[in-house]
Design an enzyme around this catalytic site. Structure first.
Site, PDB file in Angstrom:
ATOM      1  CG  ASN A   1      22.104  19.303  37.045  1.00 37.52           C
ATOM      2  OD1 ASN A   1      23.183  19.679  36.595  1.00 37.52           O
ATOM      3  ND2 ASN A   1      21.860  19.239  38.350  1.00 37.52           N
TER       4      ASN A   1
ATOM      5  CB  SER B   1      30.903  15.834  31.579  1.00 34.84           C
ATOM      6  OG  SER B   1      32.233  15.999  32.005  1.00 34.84           O
TER       7      SER B   1
ATOM      8  CE1 TYR C   1      29.647  11.969  35.322  1.00 31.49           C
ATOM      9  CE2 TYR C   1      31.507  12.888  34.131  1.00 31.49           C
ATOM     10  CZ  TYR C   1      30.318  13.064  34.808  1.00 31.49           C
ATOM     11  OH  TYR C   1      29.794  14.318  34.960  1.00 31.49           O
ATOM     12  CB  ALA C   2      34.439   9.772  29.695  1.00 31.32           C
TER      13      ALA C   2
ATOM     14  CE  LYS D   1      27.366  13.271  32.818  1.00 29.84           C
ATOM     15  NZ  LYS D   1      26.000  13.741  33.138  1.00 29.84           N
TER      16      LYS D   1
END
Length: 255
Positions: free
Chosen positions: A90, A142, A155-156, A159
């Site tokens: 998480n 995400s 970040y994308a 993920k």
């Protein structure tokens, strides 16, 4: 939830908003929780808050980007509890910035926390799940990793990588009775989101715009996530692996 009582679950990022909600739900389900976070003070607060629930919670303070620290923490927890049945990755971190305004040192930090960290936890925890006869992995990715998100390019990418990794690992570990699934939250009302959008009038405009884009007309709350996570960790999900679940209030576009 069927088959969760007396299981042992490792939860990273346990002291944050979503992590805390996951730990609380697991404790209510009779799970022994190994709560992992880099913030020792916040872990102490988590332990105090959940003490009245009457369940068993162990805290482990370490940096998920350090694989040896992760190994010591998880191996030690396995010795203390006798087994590990569930891993919930998480922990995460980001900062809002267009890609061309970022530099490699920021990329490195985002990648270390959001991709390398989960890889480390899989590496050190999976042998314990397999030794226990199988188990469940729930990776928190995400919607940014599914559809992209302005200001979250690296970040994308992390993920999205975690989603692809999870699908591949689900294939590799099926023979070991391990199920690997992914939950993709949309914008969720946490301290991380507030720090991401920023304070003041501009940040509030972004915040309000996100709410308007969601069919249910509100941001997600940490309490919206533990149900699906507990389900995927339970025996009710024994025939589910390699799946990606979006928890986003019907959001189809992010950013």
């Amino acid at each position: 939830m069927r088959g969760l009582n007396e299981r042992v679950a490792v939860v990273t990022g346990a002291a944050g908003g979503i992590g805390r909600a996951i730990c609380e739900r697991f404790i209510q389900e009779g799970v022994t929780v190994v709560a992992c976070d880099v913030n020792e003070a916040a872990l102490g607060e988590l332990a105090d808050a959940l003490a009245p629930e009457g369940g068993r919670l162990l805290t482990r303070c370490f940096d998920i980007t350090d694989i040896e620290a992760a190994r010591r923490a998880i191996d030690g927890a396995a010795r203390e509890t006798g087994r590990i049945d569930v891993l919930v990755n998480n922990a995460g971190w980001d900062v809002a910035r267009p890609f061309l305004e970022t530099e490699p040192d920021l990329w490195d930090k985002i990648i270390a926390i959001n991709l390398r960290g989960p890889l480390n936890l899989h590496k050190v925890a999976l042998p314990h799940l397999i030794a226990a006869g199988g188990g469940k992995v729930v990776n928190i990715a995400s919607d940014a990793g599914r559809v992209g998100s302005s200001g979250e390019s690296v970040y994308a990418a992390c993920k999205g990588g975690l989603i692809a990794f999870s699908k591949t690992l689900a294939r590799e570990t099926a023979r070991d009775n391990v199920r690997v699934n992914v939950v993709c939250p949309g914008p969720t009302n946490t301290a991380l989101l507030r720090s991401f959008v920023g304070e003041g009038e501009y940040g509030q405009k972004i915040y309000d715009g996100l709410k308007k884009a969601i069919p249910l007309r509100r941001l997600g709350e940490p309490a919206d996530l533990p149900g699906i996570i507990a389900f995927l960790a339970s025996d009710d999900a024994n025939f589910i692996t390699g799946q990606v679940v979006s928890v986003s209030g019907g959001l189809t576009m992010h950013g």
